[in-house]
Design a protein around this motif. Structure first.
Motif, PDB file in Angstrom:
ATOM      1  N   VAL A 221      -7.225   3.077   4.771  1.00 57.10           N
ATOM      2  CA  VAL A 221      -6.044   3.624   4.100  1.00 57.10           C
ATOM      3  C   VAL A 221      -6.267   5.106   3.819  1.00 57.10           C
ATOM      4  CG1 VAL A 221      -4.576   3.501   2.051  1.00 57.10           C
ATOM      5  CG2 VAL A 221      -5.503   1.403   3.063  1.00 57.10           C
ATOM      6  N   GLU A 222      -5.295   5.937   4.202  1.00 59.65           N
ATOM      7  CA  GLU A 222      -5.397   7.374   3.989  1.00 59.65           C
ATOM      8  C   GLU A 222      -4.336   7.825   2.995  1.00 59.65           C
ATOM      9  OE1 GLU A 222      -5.036   9.380   7.707  1.00 59.65           O
ATOM     10  OE2 GLU A 222      -6.833   8.442   8.582  1.00 59.65           O
ATOM     11  N   TYR A 223      -4.678   8.824   2.221  1.00 58.21           N
ATOM     12  CA  TYR A 223      -3.715   9.476   1.334  1.00 58.21           C
ATOM     13  C   TYR A 223      -3.134  10.683   2.090  1.00 58.21           C
ATOM     14  CZ  TYR A 223      -5.340   6.777  -2.679  1.00 58.21           C
ATOM     15  OH  TYR A 223      -5.648   5.776  -3.568  1.00 58.21           O
ATOM     16  N   VAL A 224      -1.833  10.716   2.262  1.00 58.72           N
ATOM     17  CA  VAL A 224      -1.176  11.815   2.978  1.00 58.72           C
ATOM     18  C   VAL A 224      -0.103  12.399   2.061  1.00 58.72           C
ATOM     19  CG1 VAL A 224       0.193  12.472   4.982  1.00 58.72           C
ATOM     20  CG2 VAL A 224      -1.567  10.689   5.186  1.00 58.72           C
ATOM     21  N   LYS A 225      -0.211  13.697   1.833  1.00 58.81           N
ATOM     22  CA  LYS A 225       0.760  14.362   0.952  1.00 58.81           C
ATOM     23  C   LYS A 225       2.117  14.431   1.634  1.00 58.81           C
ATOM     24  CE  LYS A 225       1.494  18.560  -1.761  1.00 58.81           C
ATOM     25  NZ  LYS A 225       1.725  17.808  -3.020  1.00 58.81           N
ATOM     26  N   ALA A 226       3.143  13.989   0.921  1.00 62.87           N
ATOM     27  CA  ALA A 226       4.497  14.000   1.473  1.00 62.87           C
ATOM     28  C   ALA A 226       4.967  15.434   1.662  1.00 62.87           C
ATOM     29  CB  ALA A 226       5.446  13.268   0.528  1.00 62.87           C
ATOM     30  N   GLN A 227       5.665  15.658   2.757  1.00 63.91           N
ATOM     31  CA  GLN A 227       6.198  17.002   3.028  1.00 63.91           C
ATOM     32  C   GLN A 227       7.426  17.228   2.170  1.00 63.91           C
ATOM     33  OE1 GLN A 227       6.852  17.698   7.168  1.00 63.91           O
ATOM     34  NE2 GLN A 227       4.724  17.347   7.721  1.00 63.91           N
ATOM     35  N   GLN A 228       7.541  18.454   1.675  1.00 60.20           N
ATOM     36  CA  GLN A 228       8.662  18.810   0.811  1.00 60.20           C
ATOM     37  C   GLN A 228       9.899  19.149   1.641  1.00 60.20           C
ATOM     38  OE1 GLN A 228       8.334  18.429  -2.483  1.00 60.20           O
ATOM     39  NE2 GLN A 228       6.284  17.664  -1.986  1.00 60.20           N
TER      40      GLN A 228
END
Length: 228
Positions: A221-228
């Motif tokens: 499982v990876e944490y990926v920052k949501a694009q604004q």
């Protein structure tokens, strides 16, 4: 199946059964290694009831409640009746008249894989019931079964005198010779849960308390920052 009525089987101590009931079904189930649960099919007809009792077991034929009548005589204060049939049946084998007779003898409730009826009356008189169905379908009294023999409910063996616990979460049956073990393990689990409850109130996350971040990483499982 040999038709038989076993009289006066040994029973778990009621003081221990009462103490187990206070712990709750889910706690006892988890404390015993997620065992002894009689399955999701058994649902309460009321809310908020939490009872424990010593099992009086009843094996009936489908659509026939003769052996429940026979079992009433074998009940005593602190018992809890557990009913099943030789093959699946959701007919209303149990109702208010049976509950009246059992309440007189100090029986604490009924658990049945069949149907119950007179539900409003059962609720009004405060007689707890857990069943697989609610059904007005009537029954006959014609075929011999058995009382106080081992029966199978939800894949679990229920023996006469075992500790049966029931609440809003369902029903568990603790074998008579495991009641002491269940009490020790259940109390330890309650203490552990209270410590976790305090931690959660203070803001700790389950991910950290249970060490689950490593589990997520191992599973990719990876944490990926949501694009604004």
């Amino acid at each position: 199946m040999k038709p038989v009525i076993l009289t006066d089987p040994p029973r778990a101590a009621l003081t221990d059964v009462d103490a187990l009931a206070e712990l709750g079904v889910a706690t006892v189930h988890e404390a015993l290694g997620r065992t002894c649960y009689l399955g999701p099919e058994l649902r309460p007809i009321q809310q908020g009831a939490r009872v424990g009792g010593t099992a009086v077991t009843v094996l009936c034929w489908p659509g026939d409640n003769l052996m429940i009548h026979a079992a009433v005589e074998q009940c005593r204060e602190g018992d809890l009746m557990v009913v099943t049939t030789t093959s699946p049946c959701t007919d209303g084998l149990f109702g208010e008249l049976f509950a009246t007779a059992l309440a007189h003898r100090g029986v604490r409730g009924v658990v049945t894989t069949t149907g119950v009826r007179d539900v409003a009356d059962l609720r009004a008189m405060g007689f707890p019931a857990w069943s697989a169905a609610v059904s007005a379908q009537g029954t006959v009294k014609a075929t011999a079964g058995a009382v106080n023999v081992p029966i199978v409910v939800g894949g679990q063996v229920v023996r006469p005198g075992d500790a049966v616990l029931a609440d809003d979460d369902g029903v568990v049956c603790v074998p008579r010779d495991r009641v002491g073990e269940a009490l020790t393990a259940g109390r330890a689990r309650l203490e552990k849960e209270e410590a976790t409850r305090r931690a959660f109130r203070d803001g700790e996350l389950g991910l950290d308390r249970y060490g689950l971040r490593a589990t997520l990483a191992e599973l990719g499982v990876e944490y990926v920052k949501a694009q604004q």
